[in-house]
Design a protein around this motif. Structure first.
Motif, PDB file in Angstrom:
ATOM      1  N   THR A 125      52.994 -65.882 104.240  1.00 12.65           N
ATOM      2  CA  THR A 125      53.619 -64.565 104.146  1.00 12.65           C
ATOM      3  C   THR A 125      52.571 -63.614 103.589  1.00 12.65           C
ATOM      4  N   ALA A 126      52.296 -62.552 104.323  1.00 11.82           N
ATOM      5  CA  ALA A 126      51.274 -61.596 103.885  1.00 11.82           C
ATOM      6  C   ALA A 126      51.759 -60.821 102.664  1.00 11.82           C
ATOM      7  N   GLY A 127      50.832 -60.501 101.794  1.00 12.69           N
ATOM      8  CA  GLY A 127      51.132 -59.676 100.635  1.00 12.69           C
ATOM      9  C   GLY A 127      50.793 -58.227 100.926  1.00 12.69           C
ATOM     10  N   GLU A 128      50.959 -57.407  99.911  1.00 10.54           N
ATOM     11  CA  GLU A 128      50.685 -55.975 100.067  1.00 10.54           C
ATOM     12  C   GLU A 128      49.870 -55.480  98.889  1.00 10.54           C
ATOM     13  N   GLY A 129      49.173 -54.369  99.116  1.00 10.97           N
ATOM     14  CA  GLY A 129      48.466 -53.701  98.032  1.00 10.97           C
ATOM     15  C   GLY A 129      47.071 -54.225  97.794  1.00 10.97           C
ATOM     16  N   LYS A 130      46.636 -54.075  96.559  1.00 10.64           N
ATOM     17  CA  LYS A 130      45.283 -54.421  96.144  1.00 10.64           C
ATOM     18  C   LYS A 130      45.050 -55.932  96.170  1.00 10.64           C
ATOM     19  N   MET A 131      43.841 -56.306  96.578  1.00 15.39           N
ATOM     20  CA  MET A 131      43.452 -57.718  96.552  1.00 15.39           C
ATOM     21  C   MET A 131      42.977 -58.092  95.147  1.00 15.39           C
ATOM     22  N   LEU A 132      43.286 -59.319  94.746  1.00 15.26           N
ATOM     23  CA  LEU A 132      42.857 -59.828  93.442  1.00 15.26           C
ATOM     24  C   LEU A 132      41.338 -59.939  93.410  1.00 15.26           C
ATOM     25  N   ALA A 133      40.732 -59.361  92.388  1.00 18.81           N
ATOM     26  CA  ALA A 133      39.278 -59.389  92.210  1.00 18.81           C
ATOM     27  C   ALA A 133      38.962 -59.989  90.836  1.00 18.81           C
ATOM     28  N   PRO A 134      37.729 -60.451  90.649  1.00 18.71           N
ATOM     29  CA  PRO A 134      37.362 -60.993  89.337  1.00 18.71           C
ATOM     30  C   PRO A 134      37.693 -60.012  88.213  1.00 18.71           C
ATOM     31  N   GLY A 135      38.311 -60.548  87.157  1.00 20.05           N
ATOM     32  CA  GLY A 135      38.722 -59.740  86.010  1.00 20.05           C
ATOM     33  C   GLY A 135      40.161 -59.275  86.087  1.00 20.05           C
ATOM     34  N   ASP A 136      40.727 -59.178  87.310  1.00 18.68           N
ATOM     35  CA  ASP A 136      42.139 -58.814  87.450  1.00 18.68           C
ATOM     36  C   ASP A 136      43.002 -59.985  86.998  1.00 18.68           C
ATOM     37  N   THR A 137      44.236 -59.690  86.635  1.00 16.05           N
ATOM     38  CA  THR A 137      45.176 -60.724  86.196  1.00 16.05           C
ATOM     39  C   THR A 137      46.221 -60.951  87.275  1.00 16.05           C
ATOM     40  N   LEU A 138      46.494 -62.206  87.543  1.00 13.00           N
ATOM     41  CA  LEU A 138      47.485 -62.600  88.548  1.00 13.00           C
ATOM     42  C   LEU A 138      48.643 -63.313  87.871  1.00 13.00           C
ATOM     43  N   LEU A 139      49.861 -62.894  88.201  1.00 10.68           N
ATOM     44  CA  LEU A 139      51.066 -63.631  87.827  1.00 10.68           C
ATOM     45  C   LEU A 139      51.493 -64.363  89.092  1.00 10.68           C
ATOM     46  N   PHE A 140      51.693 -65.700  88.994  1.00 10.13           N
ATOM     47  CA  PHE A 140      51.993 -66.456  90.198  1.00 10.13           C
ATOM     48  C   PHE A 140      52.790 -67.720  89.913  1.00 10.13           C
ATOM     49  N   ILE A 141      53.490 -68.155  90.948  1.00 10.65           N
ATOM     50  CA  ILE A 141      54.230 -69.415  90.943  1.00 10.65           C
ATOM     51  C   ILE A 141      53.404 -70.382  91.782  1.00 10.65           C
ATOM     52  N   TYR A 142      53.294 -71.629  91.348  1.00 12.37           N
ATOM     53  CA  TYR A 142      52.457 -72.568  92.100  1.00 12.37           C
ATOM     54  C   TYR A 142      52.967 -73.995  91.984  1.00 12.37           C
ATOM     55  N   THR A 143      52.545 -74.795  92.939  1.00  9.76           N
ATOM     56  CA  THR A 143      52.756 -76.239  92.898  1.00  9.76           C
ATOM     57  C   THR A 143      51.465 -76.877  93.374  1.00  9.76           C
ATOM     58  N   GLY A 144      50.907 -77.776  92.580  1.00  9.37           N
ATOM     59  CA  GLY A 144      49.664 -78.463  92.925  1.00  9.37           C
ATOM     60  C   GLY A 144      49.933 -79.852  93.470  1.00  9.37           C
ATOM     61  N   TYR A 145      49.205 -80.204  94.509  1.00 13.05           N
ATOM     62  CA  TYR A 145      49.368 -81.497  95.183  1.00 13.05           C
ATOM     63  C   TYR A 145      48.027 -82.222  95.279  1.00 13.05           C
ATOM     64  N   GLY A 146      48.058 -83.544  95.096  1.00 14.43           N
ATOM     65  CA  GLY A 146      46.949 -84.363  95.556  1.00 14.43           C
ATOM     66  C   GLY A 146      47.053 -84.338  97.072  1.00 14.43           C
ATOM     67  N   PHE A 147      45.967 -84.120  97.769  1.00 15.67           N
ATOM     68  CA  PHE A 147      46.042 -83.879  99.212  1.00 15.67           C
ATOM     69  C   PHE A 147      45.331 -84.956 100.025  1.00 15.67           C
ATOM     70  N   SER A 148      45.259 -86.170  99.496  1.00 11.36           N
ATOM     71  CA  SER A 148      44.575 -87.260 100.196  1.00 11.36           C
ATOM     72  C   SER A 148      45.244 -87.618 101.509  1.00 11.36           C
ATOM     73  N   SER A 149      46.560 -87.418 101.600  1.00 15.09           N
ATOM     74  CA  SER A 149      47.284 -87.728 102.838  1.00 15.09           C
ATOM     75  C   SER A 149      47.217 -86.573 103.834  1.00 15.09           C
ATOM     76  N   TYR A 150      46.672 -85.425 103.397  1.00 12.58           N
ATOM     77  CA  TYR A 150      46.547 -84.217 104.218  1.00 12.58           C
ATOM     78  C   TYR A 150      47.902 -83.739 104.734  1.00 12.58           C
ATOM     79  N   THR A 151      48.924 -83.948 103.907  1.00  9.38           N
ATOM     80  CA  THR A 151      50.265 -83.414 104.113  1.00  9.38           C
ATOM     81  C   THR A 151      50.812 -83.059 102.734  1.00  9.38           C
ATOM     82  N   PHE A 152      51.839 -82.226 102.711  1.00  8.45           N
ATOM     83  CA  PHE A 152      52.482 -81.884 101.441  1.00  8.45           C
ATOM     84  C   PHE A 152      53.684 -82.800 101.243  1.00  8.45           C
ATOM     85  N   ARG A 153      53.590 -83.691 100.243  1.00 11.46           N
ATOM     86  CA  ARG A 153      54.693 -84.604  99.933  1.00 11.46           C
ATOM     87  C   ARG A 153      55.060 -84.436  98.466  1.00 11.46           C
ATOM     88  N   ASP A 154      56.357 -84.458  98.185  1.00 12.29           N
ATOM     89  CA  ASP A 154      56.804 -84.324  96.799  1.00 12.29           C
ATOM     90  C   ASP A 154      56.187 -85.394  95.901  1.00 12.29           C
TER      91      ASP A 154
END
Length: 183
Positions: free
Chosen positions: A64-93
């Motif tokens: 989903t495309a975002g809008e407005g200014k692009m994040l640059a070094p020094g800017d602060t980002l508020l974000f939701i994330y989920t990190g995955y080990g990607f050895s299977s090259y798929t997203f699995r819970d």
């Protein structure tokens, strides 16, 4: 004379061992990049509206495309994330190792870290994995994306919790907002 020959033999063996380890790492890195590119290609064939960007060996597949200014070094980002080990090259819970997405429909295991939502980082100023930093650079508020990168830009040769050493990593990210650094 035998001692000198023995020491020279040990030195040659050590050089060969170091060279073979380096070649193995380069081969593993190239294989991980190729597998990530295959994943992106398959996803783009399923949904031609998607687009992706690269920053070094980090890939960001935008859902989903975002809008407005692009994040640059020094800017602060508020974000939701989920990190995955990607050895299977798929997203699995079962491959989730960290998240702050309180709306997920999966059960947290003992090895999973759940942080408060949303996360807040100053790009380039806060400690974050190199692959994630490269992937976040240029993101816009409202963007929903996947950031994928090889182990060399993640945890490298270190096993962390349930993530094996030399594992590529992937993050699903929802950029909530960007706070521009006062320049």
């Amino acid at each position: 004379m035998r001692r000198v020959f023995f020491h020279i033999s040990l030195l040659i063996a050590a050089v060969i061992l170091v060279a073979s380890c380096s070649a193995e790492q380069e081969n593993a890195h190239a294989t991980q990049i190729a597998r990530i590119e295959q994943y992106i290609q398959k996803e783009m064939e399923k949904d031609p509206v998607l687009f992706y960007a690269t920053n070094g060996d980090t890939f960001r597949l935008t859902r989903t495309a975002g809008e407005g200014k692009m994040l640059a070094p020094g800017d602060t980002l508020l974000f939701i994330y989920t990190g995955y080990g990607f050895s299977s090259y798929t997203f699995r819970d079962s491959d989730i190792f960290v998240t702050n997405d309180v709306d997920m429909d999966w059960k947290v295991t003992d090895s999973t870290l759940v942080e408060s939502a949303p996360a807040k980082i100053a790009l380039g100023e806060d400690h974050v994995l190199e692959g994630l930093r490269l992937g976040l650079e240029g993101i816009k508020a409202g963007e929903v994306c996947e950031i994928l990168f090889p182990s060399a830009l993640g945890l490298g040769r270190t096993q962390v919790g349930t993530i094996p050493a030399n594992s590529p990593l992937a993050y699903k990210v929802k950029a909530v907002s960007i706070i521009e650094k006062k320049r």
